[in-house]
Design a protein around this motif. Sequence first.
Motif, PDB file in Angstrom:
ATOM      1  N   VAL A  29       0.839  -1.207   0.000  1.00 11.60           N
ATOM      2  CA  VAL A  29       0.000   0.000   0.000  1.00 11.60           C
ATOM      3  C   VAL A  29       0.870   1.252   0.000  1.00 11.60           C
ATOM      4  O   VAL A  29       0.626   2.200  -0.751  1.00 11.60           O
ATOM      5  CB  VAL A  29      -0.968  -0.002   1.205  1.00 11.60           C
ATOM      6  N   ALA A  30       1.904   1.268   0.828  1.00  8.71           N
ATOM      7  CA  ALA A  30       2.780   2.438   0.916  1.00  8.71           C
ATOM      8  C   ALA A  30       3.502   2.690  -0.408  1.00  8.71           C
ATOM      9  O   ALA A  30       3.653   3.846  -0.825  1.00  8.71           O
ATOM     10  CB  ALA A  30       3.784   2.254   2.053  1.00  8.71           C
ATOM     11  N   LEU A  31       3.952   1.625  -1.069  1.00  6.87           N
ATOM     12  CA  LEU A  31       4.592   1.779  -2.372  1.00  6.87           C
ATOM     13  C   LEU A  31       3.627   2.394  -3.384  1.00  6.87           C
ATOM     14  O   LEU A  31       3.989   3.298  -4.142  1.00  6.87           O
ATOM     15  CB  LEU A  31       5.089   0.424  -2.890  1.00  6.87           C
ATOM     16  N   ARG A  32       2.401   1.911  -3.369  1.00  4.93           N
ATOM     17  CA  ARG A  32       1.388   2.425  -4.290  1.00  4.93           C
ATOM     18  C   ARG A  32       1.129   3.913  -4.018  1.00  4.93           C
ATOM     19  O   ARG A  32       1.093   4.730  -4.943  1.00  4.93           O
ATOM     20  CB  ARG A  32       0.102   1.621  -4.147  1.00  4.93           C
ATOM     21  N   LEU A  33       0.957   4.264  -2.739  1.00  2.00           N
ATOM     22  CA  LEU A  33       0.698   5.662  -2.382  1.00  2.00           C
ATOM     23  C   LEU A  33       1.887   6.561  -2.728  1.00  2.00           C
ATOM     24  O   LEU A  33       1.707   7.678  -3.216  1.00  2.00           O
ATOM     25  CB  LEU A  33       0.356   5.778  -0.900  1.00  2.00           C
TER      26      LEU A  33
END
Length: 167
Positions: free
Chosen positions: A21-25
């Motif tokens: 999720v953090a990579l996507r954000l």
Amino acid sequence: MYSSILVALDGSETSHQALDVALRLARENQALLHPLYVIDMPGIAFGTPGFNPVPLRDALRDDGERVIADARDRMATLRINGNPRIVDTSAPSEDIAQRIQLSALECHADLIVMGTHGRRGFRRLVLGSVAERVVRDAPCPVLLIPAGALLPDGGDTASSPAEKERS
């Protein structure tokens, strides 16, 4: 819009999902990403006569190096900038939640992303919840990824480079 995101990692499946999720954000917001692994030595390690905490600390550091190396590789693949790091708590006065909060301040995080382990009842009462303590005094919003969450396919962020090679 986020410019700096801290993701707390512990090597669990839930923290792997939090990293996804953090990579996507970070990619969507062109934000800096700061993967963080916290080494927390149990209080018993400092107060028990004859107990040598060095092997335990070394094992925790080795695990942290593995987790952070994976995060760094995935960031490089996606061309996401940031500062993956391993930090120690200042025992016995500081716990993991406090170290995550301080690290968020240090990197000027606009968001903390972390997984929850989904403990309930007696286990939660005894073990406490790091995520709950982070949320309580966080310097910025916190996005919690629950254990077993079904996340939408995020394209290139869902797998580590090693997992992609096996596919």
